[in-house]
Write a protein that holds these residues in place. Structure first.
Motif, mmCIF file in Angstrom:
data_model
loop_
_atom_site.group_PDB
_atom_site.id
_atom_site.type_symbol
_atom_site.label_atom_id
_atom_site.label_comp_id
_atom_site.label_asym_id
_atom_site.label_seq_id
_atom_site.Cartn_x
_atom_site.Cartn_y
_atom_site.Cartn_z
ATOM 1 N N VAL A 77 6.044 8.908 0.737
ATOM 2 C CA VAL A 77 5.961 8.142 -0.475
ATOM 3 C C VAL A 77 7.214 8.565 -1.368
ATOM 4 O O VAL A 77 7.280 9.724 -1.885
ATOM 5 C CB VAL A 77 4.993 8.153 -1.347
ATOM 6 N N GLN B 215 8.775 4.333 -5.670
ATOM 7 C CA GLN B 215 7.482 3.713 -5.328
ATOM 8 C C GLN B 215 6.412 3.723 -6.740
ATOM 9 O O GLN B 215 5.823 2.981 -7.076
ATOM 10 C CB GLN B 215 6.907 3.889 -4.145
ATOM 11 N N ASN C 225 2.979 -1.834 -1.851
ATOM 12 C CA ASN C 225 3.124 -0.737 -2.554
ATOM 13 C C ASN C 225 2.086 0.283 -2.811
ATOM 14 O O ASN C 225 2.122 1.382 -2.552
ATOM 15 C CB ASN C 225 4.210 -0.927 -3.708
ATOM 16 N N ILE D 22 1.111 3.836 -1.439
ATOM 17 C CA ILE D 22 0.968 5.232 -2.094
ATOM 18 C C ILE D 22 -0.143 5.902 -1.796
ATOM 19 O O ILE D 22 -0.297 7.245 -1.491
ATOM 20 C CB ILE D 22 1.168 4.621 -3.628
#
Length: 295
Positions: free
Chosen positions: A174, A178, A198, A202
């Protein structure tokens, strides 16, 4: 200057998310044209939590009395990503391609980052036909979703086909950008599919850590299909599954030398062969159990 930094940050996020968005479909030139998508559209209410439910859109093709094969896309993605595969596969199975929660025509509007909740959205479709338990096939992030479904509903799932699935928590990366993209400052500017993808990515590492405990106990038959040149979900995920599954697990690998991540488009025949092999395995096992009971 602040506006300039925001624009530069957004541009960087767009580059990263552009790579992730590749999971929606293949690079230019790989898609076939089959004209009208000859499917039946469904919409079902699926509980995805103790006090939460959402509408899940699904598309079906094939005879309803055949074994069900549930197709689960990656991230971002949608059910339409299986269009060419379903057209090629014909009427040998009862295919159900779903829009995962947070994508396509399914609710909710926001991201559903829990693999358990994603798996719960499959529950209304896990209905055996003529005593034949469904086969689940997941591509990319759809892989851990179907594994979670098999963990949570083991009596309702026949087996799994894992196409370029992500499973090893240590392989998940990650980027700081992001997290910035997930902030109010920038998330509003992203399309829904990219914003939700996204957020899923994560959260994925922690979700895979939890998933590993179930993988270590899994007894359902699994066929894993993975390309050695997959630069989105590394081939090392195969080694992780081999190491994590029980020693006596029914595990088969279809190694695709030189192949990339886009298996539902460039390796359709291999995926269909995997489904057919798993179907035969399940039928043979059922017959063996029947013979033992009748002895």
């Amino acid at each position: 200057m602040k506006i300039g930094r925001v624009l530069i940050t957004f541009a960087g996020l767009a580059v990263i998310m552009g790579g992730l968005y590749a999971c929606v479909g293949p690079p230019s030139g790989l898609r076939d044209n089959h004209g009208i998508w000859d499917v039946t559209r469904l919409s079902v209410d699926a509980p995805i939590g103790p006090d939460e439910s959402t509408q899940i859109a699904a598309y079906t093709q094939g005879p309803s009395n055949a074994r069900t094969v549930i197709l689960v896309h990656g991230t971002p993605g949608s059910a339409e990503g299986w269009r060419d595969f379903m057209a090629m596969a014909g009427d040998s199975f009862h295919f159900i391609a779903i829009d995962r929660p947070g994508f396509g025509e399914s609710g909710p509007e926001g991201a559903v980052t829990s693999l358990a909740q994603q798996a719960a959205a499959l529950r209304p479709f896990l209905t055996p036909e003529n005593g034949l338990k469904p086969i689940l096939m997941g591509h990319s992030l759809g892989g851990p979703v179907v594994v979670r479904a098999a963990m949570d509903y083991p009596d309702l799932v026949g087996g799994l086909v894992l196409a370029a699935g992500a499973f090893d928590p240590d392989l998940e990366k990650v980027y700081a950008i992001q997290h910035l993209g997930d902030s109010f400052l920038l998330s509003w500017a992203l399309p829904r599919a990219m914003r939700n993808a996204n957020r899923e990515l994560i959260a994925l590492e922690d979700e895979l850590v939890e998933l590993s405990q179930g993988i270590a106990q899994m007894r359902l038959p699994i066929i894993m299909v993975h390309g050695t040149e997959d630069d989105l979900v590394p081939y090392a995920n195969v080694d992780y599954m081999r190491k994590t599954l029980p020693e006596d697990a029914s595990f088969t690998l279809a190694r695709l030398d030189g192949q990339n991540h886009f298996l539902p488009w460039n390796s359709k025949e291999v995926l269909l062969d995997a489904i057919q092999e798993l179907d035969r395995h399940l039928i043979d096992n059922a017959q063996t159990r029947s013979n033992i009971r009748n002895e």
